[in-house]
Structure formats: C-alpha cells, structure tokens
Design a protein around this motif. Structure first.
Motif, PDB file in Angstrom:
ATOM      1  N   ILE A 183      12.715  -7.894  -4.814  1.00 26.57           N
ATOM      2  CA  ILE A 183      13.318  -7.034  -3.858  1.00 26.57           C
ATOM      3  C   ILE A 183      12.288  -6.707  -2.720  1.00 26.57           C
ATOM      4  CG2 ILE A 183      14.170  -4.748  -3.361  1.00 26.57           C
ATOM      5  CD1 ILE A 183      15.172  -4.632  -6.399  1.00 26.57           C
ATOM      6  N   THR A 184      12.680  -7.436  -1.531  1.00 21.96           N
ATOM      7  CA  THR A 184      11.767  -6.959  -0.256  1.00 21.96           C
ATOM      8  C   THR A 184      12.021  -5.906   0.293  1.00 21.96           C
ATOM      9  OG1 THR A 184      13.073  -8.482   0.856  1.00 21.96           O
ATOM     10  CG2 THR A 184      11.704  -9.675  -0.139  1.00 21.96           C
ATOM     11  N   LEU A 185      11.070  -5.093   0.824  1.00 22.72           N
ATOM     12  CA  LEU A 185      11.148  -3.857   1.612  1.00 22.72           C
ATOM     13  C   LEU A 185      11.255  -4.048   2.825  1.00 22.72           C
ATOM     14  CD1 LEU A 185       9.447  -1.719  -1.523  1.00 22.72           C
ATOM     15  CD2 LEU A 185      11.978  -2.018  -1.096  1.00 22.72           C
ATOM     16  N   CYS A 186      10.939  -4.980   3.666  1.00 24.64           N
ATOM     17  CA  CYS A 186      10.708  -5.113   4.995  1.00 24.64           C
ATOM     18  C   CYS A 186      11.256  -6.824   5.419  1.00 24.64           C
ATOM     19  CB  CYS A 186       9.453  -5.011   5.712  1.00 24.64           C
ATOM     20  SG  CYS A 186       7.990  -5.907   4.798  1.00 24.64           S
ATOM     21  N   ASP A 187      11.503  -6.692   6.569  1.00 23.74           N
ATOM     22  CA  ASP A 187      12.097  -8.054   7.063  1.00 23.74           C
ATOM     23  C   ASP A 187      10.848  -9.224   7.080  1.00 23.74           C
ATOM     24  OD1 ASP A 187      14.548  -7.235   7.528  1.00 23.74           O
ATOM     25  OD2 ASP A 187      13.952  -6.967   9.728  1.00 23.74           O
ATOM     26  N   LYS A 188       9.620  -8.859   7.403  1.00 25.71           N
ATOM     27  CA  LYS A 188       8.628 -10.017   7.179  1.00 25.71           C
ATOM     28  C   LYS A 188       8.305 -10.248   5.739  1.00 25.71           C
ATOM     29  CE  LYS A 188       3.893 -10.636   8.537  1.00 25.71           C
ATOM     30  NZ  LYS A 188       3.472 -11.662   7.356  1.00 25.71           N
ATOM     31  N   ALA A 189       8.313  -9.206   4.667  1.00 25.47           N
ATOM     32  CA  ALA A 189       8.339  -9.742   3.368  1.00 25.47           C
ATOM     33  C   ALA A 189       9.219 -10.780   2.996  1.00 25.47           C
ATOM     34  CB  ALA A 189       8.197  -8.716   2.282  1.00 25.47           C
ATOM     35  N   ALA A 190      10.662 -10.431   3.312  1.00 32.75           N
ATOM     36  CA  ALA A 190      11.987 -11.282   3.028  1.00 32.75           C
ATOM     37  C   ALA A 190      11.602 -12.671   3.617  1.00 32.75           C
ATOM     38  CB  ALA A 190      12.934 -10.718   3.611  1.00 32.75           C
ATOM     39  N   THR A 191      10.764 -12.823   4.643  1.00 34.64           N
ATOM     40  CA  THR A 191      10.789 -13.834   5.257  1.00 34.64           C
ATOM     41  C   THR A 191       9.545 -15.055   4.497  1.00 34.64           C
ATOM     42  OG1 THR A 191      11.323 -13.428   7.393  1.00 34.64           O
ATOM     43  CG2 THR A 191      10.218 -15.517   7.300  1.00 34.64           C
ATOM     44  N   ALA A 206       6.902  -4.517 -11.155  1.00 33.45           N
ATOM     45  CA  ALA A 206       5.701  -4.946 -10.804  1.00 33.45           C
ATOM     46  C   ALA A 206       5.844  -4.881  -8.987  1.00 33.45           C
ATOM     47  CB  ALA A 206       4.968  -6.093 -10.990  1.00 33.45           C
ATOM     48  N   SER A 207       4.855  -4.692  -8.204  1.00 35.94           N
ATOM     49  CA  SER A 207       4.897  -4.802  -6.709  1.00 35.94           C
ATOM     50  C   SER A 207       3.908  -5.796  -6.126  1.00 35.94           C
ATOM     51  CB  SER A 207       4.853  -3.391  -6.219  1.00 35.94           C
ATOM     52  OG  SER A 207       3.623  -2.688  -6.297  1.00 35.94           O
ATOM     53  N   ALA A 208       3.908  -6.116  -4.906  1.00 34.70           N
ATOM     54  CA  ALA A 208       2.829  -7.237  -4.389  1.00 34.70           C
ATOM     55  C   ALA A 208       3.020  -7.182  -2.941  1.00 34.70           C
ATOM     56  CB  ALA A 208       3.119  -8.492  -4.872  1.00 34.70           C
ATOM     57  N   GLY A 209       1.791  -7.484  -2.180  1.00 38.98           N
ATOM     58  CA  GLY A 209       2.078  -7.727  -0.688  1.00 38.98           C
ATOM     59  C   GLY A 209       1.765  -8.940  -0.235  1.00 38.98           C
ATOM     60  N   LEU A 229       9.980   8.159   0.111  1.00 35.11           N
ATOM     61  CA  LEU A 229      10.271   8.353  -1.054  1.00 35.11           C
ATOM     62  C   LEU A 229      11.529   8.802  -1.538  1.00 35.11           C
ATOM     63  CD1 LEU A 229       8.394   8.274  -3.902  1.00 35.11           C
ATOM     64  CD2 LEU A 229       8.091  10.730  -3.677  1.00 35.11           C
ATOM     65  N   LYS A 230      12.006   9.559  -1.044  1.00 32.22           N
ATOM     66  CA  LYS A 230      13.547  10.308  -1.081  1.00 32.22           C
ATOM     67  C   LYS A 230      14.300   9.214  -0.832  1.00 32.22           C
ATOM     68  CE  LYS A 230      16.758  13.567   0.642  1.00 32.22           C
ATOM     69  NZ  LYS A 230      17.818  12.535   1.110  1.00 32.22           N
ATOM     70  N   GLU A 231      14.278   8.268   0.061  1.00 34.75           N
ATOM     71  CA  GLU A 231      15.234   7.260   0.245  1.00 34.75           C
ATOM     72  C   GLU A 231      15.224   6.024  -0.671  1.00 34.75           C
ATOM     73  OE1 GLU A 231      14.579   6.342   4.432  1.00 34.75           O
ATOM     74  OE2 GLU A 231      15.657   7.780   5.103  1.00 34.75           O
ATOM     75  N   LEU A 232      14.012   5.680  -1.123  1.00 35.68           N
ATOM     76  CA  LEU A 232      13.773   4.613  -2.149  1.00 35.68           C
ATOM     77  C   LEU A 232      14.284   5.280  -3.424  1.00 35.68           C
ATOM     78  CD1 LEU A 232      10.049   3.648  -1.352  1.00 35.68           C
ATOM     79  CD2 LEU A 232      12.082   2.061  -1.283  1.00 35.68           C
ATOM     80  N   SER A 240       0.617  -1.230   0.087  1.00 36.08           N
ATOM     81  CA  SER A 240       0.229   0.103  -0.090  1.00 36.08           C
ATOM     82  C   SER A 240       0.904   1.217  -0.070  1.00 36.08           C
ATOM     83  CB  SER A 240      -0.610  -0.040   1.215  1.00 36.08           C
ATOM     84  OG  SER A 240      -0.152   0.050   2.447  1.00 36.08           O
ATOM     85  N   ALA A 241       2.050   1.097   0.271  1.00 34.21           N
ATOM     86  CA  ALA A 241       3.003   2.245   0.468  1.00 34.21           C
ATOM     87  C   ALA A 241       4.244   2.127  -0.029  1.00 34.21           C
ATOM     88  CB  ALA A 241       3.145   2.910   1.700  1.00 34.21           C
ATOM     89  N   ARG A 242       5.219   1.488   0.584  1.00 35.46           N
ATOM     90  CA  ARG A 242       6.657   1.120   0.194  1.00 35.46           C
ATOM     91  C   ARG A 242       6.897   0.588  -1.244  1.00 35.46           C
ATOM     92  NH1 ARG A 242       8.128  -1.731   5.626  1.00 35.46           N
ATOM     93  NH2 ARG A 242       6.026  -2.558   5.270  1.00 35.46           N
ATOM     94  N   SER A 243       6.261  -0.637  -1.361  1.00 32.78           N
ATOM     95  CA  SER A 243       6.513  -1.325  -2.542  1.00 32.78           C
ATOM     96  C   SER A 243       5.720  -0.614  -3.838  1.00 32.78           C
ATOM     97  CB  SER A 243       6.033  -2.807  -2.495  1.00 32.78           C
ATOM     98  OG  SER A 243       4.824  -2.954  -2.054  1.00 32.78           O
ATOM     99  N   LEU A 244       4.644  -0.004  -3.581  1.00 32.46           N
ATOM    100  CA  LEU A 244       3.863   0.719  -4.780  1.00 32.46           C
ATOM    101  C   LEU A 244       4.605   1.879  -4.994  1.00 32.46           C
ATOM    102  CD1 LEU A 244       0.045   0.996  -3.620  1.00 32.46           C
ATOM    103  CD2 LEU A 244       0.998  -0.221  -5.596  1.00 32.46           C
ATOM    104  N   MET A 245       5.314   2.716  -4.068  1.00 31.53           N
ATOM    105  CA  MET A 245       6.203   3.651  -4.399  1.00 31.53           C
ATOM    106  C   MET A 245       7.444   3.174  -5.111  1.00 31.53           C
ATOM    107  SD  MET A 245       5.966   6.458  -1.251  1.00 31.53           S
ATOM    108  CE  MET A 245       6.223   5.393   0.081  1.00 31.53           C
ATOM    109  N   ALA A 246       8.160   2.222  -4.852  1.00 32.72           N
ATOM    110  CA  ALA A 246       9.341   1.427  -5.539  1.00 32.72           C
ATOM    111  C   ALA A 246       8.766   1.107  -6.749  1.00 32.72           C
ATOM    112  CB  ALA A 246       9.782   0.427  -4.638  1.00 32.72           C
TER     113      ALA A 246
END
Length: 254
Positions: free
Chosen positions: A78-86, A34-37, A118-121, A13-19
């Motif tokens: 590319i995962t953007l948080c630890d939970k997604a990486a798992t 593309a992005s997904a959750g 957004l800037k850091e991404l 809804s935020a990080r991966s959509l912005m990426a």
C-alpha cells in the motif's frame, strides 16, 4: 496464516509509520505489517506523539529503507503518496498493490495536521480490514452495511458514486473537473469507495477508470438506484462541469 502488508511512502517518517502502527494496533491478529520509505528519514516526533496520545504503541517503530524488504513476499503493498507508487514497481509482482494518496503532514509541522492524518488513516485502514479480512473478492454476504453506509455518508463520495453510475465509467481527471477539486482529494474519496467494494477500476492506457462493481449485492444496488432516482440534484452541477470539458479521455477510448 497472517497476510503480509507493507506500507510505503517517501520518507517513512510519518504517514507509513503511522499506518504500520495503526494496522498492527487494529488488526495485528490478522495481518503481519511493516513500513518502508523510498528515501527514509528519522521518525517525525509529531507522528510518534499523536500515536502515543491515541494509545497506540510506538515501541520498535523506526524508519526503514524499501531495499530492506526487496526480497520478501507481500500480500498487499500500500503506497501512501504518488511518488512511492511510482518508485515501488519492484513489489508489484505477486502482491496486490493499492495506491492511497495522503498529503505529507510534515510539510506543515503542526500537531493538528498529524492528528488529522492519523484520523484519516484510521478510517481508511478500518475499511481495508473490513473488506480484506475475508479476501479481496467480496461475496454478497461479506458486505457489511455499516461499512457501506459509512462510505456513502460523505456528500462528495455519494455524488461521485452517482455520477459514475450515470456515466457508466469515469477517470479521475473527469471527476476532478466535475467537482472542481484537486486530484489527491478526489483520489482519496474514490479509494474509500473502492475499499468498500462499491466501485472497481480498469486501466486503459494512461487512464484509470472507475465503474460500479457489477457484483454488488441486490440490496446495495437498490439503495444506489433509489438514491439516484430521487436525488438528481446531487449531480446536476457536476454533470454540467463534466460536459463542459474540452477533452474527455472517455470519449477518446474505444
């Protein structure tokens, strides 16, 4: 042929959509993105707002389930948080998996936090495109001095690189102890060094170790060596903190 990149976070809804929107905007001619959750929700209005304010298209940007892409081949996940990486283990086969860790801006629900994310991404994706536009195995001529000096232009990143050089290899837990910082913050800076081709990683059991890329061009090695010889004060305190650790994984590993 365009290489395929999938960004994943929990809610999409935020990080991966912005990426997704950023990479498409910055290098859509090079990458299919593309992005997904893992647990998708509706797009956060503040995420869409800061993208629009930055002149980045949000057309057709919507949240999607990870299951939607399960049978598709990807070059990069590319995962953007630890939970997604798992949670995205199913995508590891056949794709290069890259783990970034960005705090969820939705927690604060403030426009300024979304704008900072957004800037850091944008900075991270800029490094990613520079490094990966010619493939993942950088040759000496592929190293861009602007990318290198941008990666080294942060005091923490520079000190971390010098400390890794001094100790040969270090894991994240050792670096967090040495600098007295949180694991997510240290991991974000290490990812920038890795994306710039300055360090590589090796997993030993549960630990991931960082070490200087042994294939660095001679000019970068000279810069790092001269910086280390003439700026020892940068790692004096981190060295003391590191040596004070009661249990260091590096000592336990062969």
């Amino acid at each position: 042929m365009k290489r395929k990149v999938l960004f994943i976070c929990t809610a999409n809804s935020a990080r991966s959509l912005m990426a997704e929107a950023l990479l498409r905007h910055m290098a859509g001619d090079q990458f299919e993105v593309a992005s997904a959750g893992t647990q998708p929700k509706e797009p956060n209005p503040l995420a869409l707002r800061v993208l629009a304010e930055a002149g980045i298209s949000t057309e057709e940007l919507h949240s999607k389930s990870l299951a939607h892409f399960r049978n598709e081949p990807w070059d990069y996940v590319i995962t953007l948080c630890d939970k997604a990486a798992t949670d995205c283990v199913a995508f590891r086969e056949g794709a290069q998996q890259i783990a970034w860790d960005f705090p969820d801006p939705a927690v604060s629900n403030r426009r300024a936090t979304f704008a900072l994310t957004l800037k850091e991404l944008k900075e991270r994706i800029g490094l990613f495109t520079l490094v990966h536009q010619k493939g993942t195995a950088l040759r000496p001529e592929d190293y861009n001095p602007v990318t290198i000096f941008k990666a080294l232009g942060d005091e923490l990143r520079l000190a971390a690189l010098l400390l890794i050089r001094d100790q040969t290899r270090l894991c994240v837990c050792e670096l967090t102890e040495a600098f007295g910082l949180s694991q997510p913050k240290v991991s974000r800076h290490l990812a920038i060094l890795r994306d710039a081709g300055l360090v590589e990683t090796e997993r030993r059991g549960q630990w991931v170790y960082y070490y200087l890329n042994p294939r660095l061009p001679a000019w970068i090695s000279r810069v790092v060596d001269e910086t280390a010889r003439n700026n020892g004060a940068l790692i004096e305190t981190p060295l003391v903190q590191l040596q004070a650790m009661s249990e260091r994984p590096a000592v336990q590993c062969p």
